[in-house]
Write an enzyme that holds these catalytic residues in place. Sequence first.
Site, PDB file in Angstrom:
ATOM      1  N   THR A 156       8.312  16.363  -8.710  1.00 30.07           N
ATOM      2  CA  THR A 156       9.748  16.414  -8.418  1.00 30.07           C
ATOM      3  C   THR A 156      10.406  16.458  -9.788  1.00 30.07           C
ATOM      4  OG1 THR A 156       9.984  14.009  -8.432  1.00 30.07           O
ATOM      5  CG2 THR A 156       9.520  15.019  -6.294  1.00 30.07           C
ATOM      6  N   HIS A 157      11.500  17.174  -9.902  1.00 29.89           N
ATOM      7  CA  HIS A 157      12.155  17.394 -11.209  1.00 29.89           C
ATOM      8  C   HIS A 157      11.198  18.026 -12.219  1.00 29.89           C
ATOM      9  CE1 HIS A 157      15.216  14.454  -9.717  1.00 29.89           C
ATOM     10  NE2 HIS A 157      14.149  13.883  -9.203  1.00 29.89           N
ATOM     11  N   SER A 278       0.237  42.705 -24.281  1.00 26.30           N
ATOM     12  CA  SER A 278       1.326  42.910 -25.232  1.00 26.30           C
ATOM     13  C   SER A 278       0.877  43.951 -26.249  1.00 26.30           C
ATOM     14  CB  SER A 278       1.652  41.596 -25.941  1.00 26.30           C
ATOM     15  OG  SER A 278       2.274  41.862 -27.187  1.00 26.30           O
ATOM     16  N   LYS A 284      -2.349  38.249 -25.525  1.00 27.54           N
ATOM     17  CA  LYS A 284      -1.428  38.036 -24.405  1.00 27.54           C
ATOM     18  C   LYS A 284      -1.956  38.530 -23.076  1.00 27.54           C
ATOM     19  CE  LYS A 284       2.789  37.013 -24.866  1.00 27.54           C
ATOM     20  NZ  LYS A 284       3.415  35.850 -24.273  1.00 27.54           N
ATOM     21  N   GLU A 291       6.999  37.896 -12.546  1.00 28.42           N
ATOM     22  CA  GLU A 291       8.358  37.860 -13.091  1.00 28.42           C
ATOM     23  C   GLU A 291       9.277  38.842 -12.354  1.00 28.42           C
ATOM     24  OE1 GLU A 291       8.171  37.449 -17.693  1.00 28.42           O
ATOM     25  OE2 GLU A 291       6.262  38.250 -17.027  1.00 28.42           O
TER      26      GLU A 291
END
Length: 459
Positions: A156-157, A278, A284, A291
């Site tokens: 949570t949070h 990348s 990468k 996304e």
Amino acid sequence: AANSMWGGRFAAGPDAIMEAINASIGFDRRLYAQDIRGSRAHAAMLAAQGIISDSDAKAIGEGLLTVLSEIEAGNFPFSTALEDIHMNVEARLKEIIGEPAGRLHTGRSRNDQVATDFRLWVRDQCDAAIAGLQALIRAALAQAESGADWVMPGFTHLQTAQPVTWGHHMMAYVEMFGRDLGRFRDARARMNESPLGAAALAGTGYPLDRAMTASALEFDRPMANSLDAVSDRDFALEFLSAASICAVHLSRLAEELVIWSSAQFRFVSMSDKWSTGSSIMPQKRNPDAAELIRAKIGRILGATVALFTVMKGLPLAYSKDMQEDKEQVFDAADSLMLALAAMGGMLSDLTANRANMEAAASAGFSTATDLADWLVREAGLPFRDAHHATGALVALAEKKGCDLDELSLAEMQSVNPAINQSVYSVLGVHNSVASRQSYGGTAPDQVRVQITRWKERLA
Ligand code: ARG
């Protein structure tokens, strides 16, 4: 020259800019199959009712199939001067079959025609969304099944809260996507009524059989009010609303995948098929698909807001404003279907890293609630007092730089003398999840109950 479809009272043709703002053929050509299907149903009904001759209906029906094959072959001469798909199809029909083409539009308006075509199109998109969601749910179920008892931290949070299982987390999304599925089913059922035969707005004096065209187009019934039939686009708004909620769910899961695949978490590994590299940093491995799924809500909600804004305040019945419905829905539907397919594929090929998740679940004092619950159960403390005592133990462990189960019994007893050796049994993450046996809880048995129920539902 004046428009051949409606230019009887016009001496001159439109300004070039008028033509540009008015034309929808650039995008509504996507409705060609629905338009031809609707026209064929209408012509057959006109003949069955004795409004046009059987031979004219036959010529129209066959001519429309020729138009269909021309469009599908990619050699149909689309014309901006003819504004939209409806007039493009009819004008070409006239070139192919001559005079009978002019009888097709009897007892019909482009207003009920476009409402019919668009409903048929959106109805297909509901079916596509349902199929995409079913595939996605199957992928999440498969993940849940293989990791029903794999422990991970629940947050949570975004702070470690309590241990949960990978299966439980996956099943949370199954529930969300299941409600999305229900929303598309409900929307489909509500929109499945035929506007055809409403004509321009008032109905018509021709003895149409609206039930016949409704059933030919697999609608449940004709719409009951001709003004409503040509005026509302709530079916499109409902589709967009369901799409927006679904896109929010996709976006949240996508965000979790982005976080979980980072070097700091390493809860999941994405397959090569769903990663990109990348051009400068050789190490990468980027979660671009996740996304982009995370971002699609921007377009889908944008389309939803756009169409709500177009529709608000429009007086009955048809206004040309409503031509702006299509591009928004087309773009939202395309975005949603792609996002659903990408998420389904990504999830199928995803590897959850059991050891990393379990190590993370054991850190961060994730079983502090279990310790407080032990004090309630075994030492008879009120929960608030147990909470306070456990807080003191966490502070002690934090000071020593160790986990709760690394505190000695003497250290435990310095906070509360009632604590004994059996407290250590509740500090492990496996014990913690196994104890969460409440209905819908994270105990592996409960998760397996959820999985079984969903497999039955999908069967
Ligand atoms: N292209 C129009 C639309 O998409 C078709 C309906 C036009 N009707 C009219 N009376 N101008 O809304």
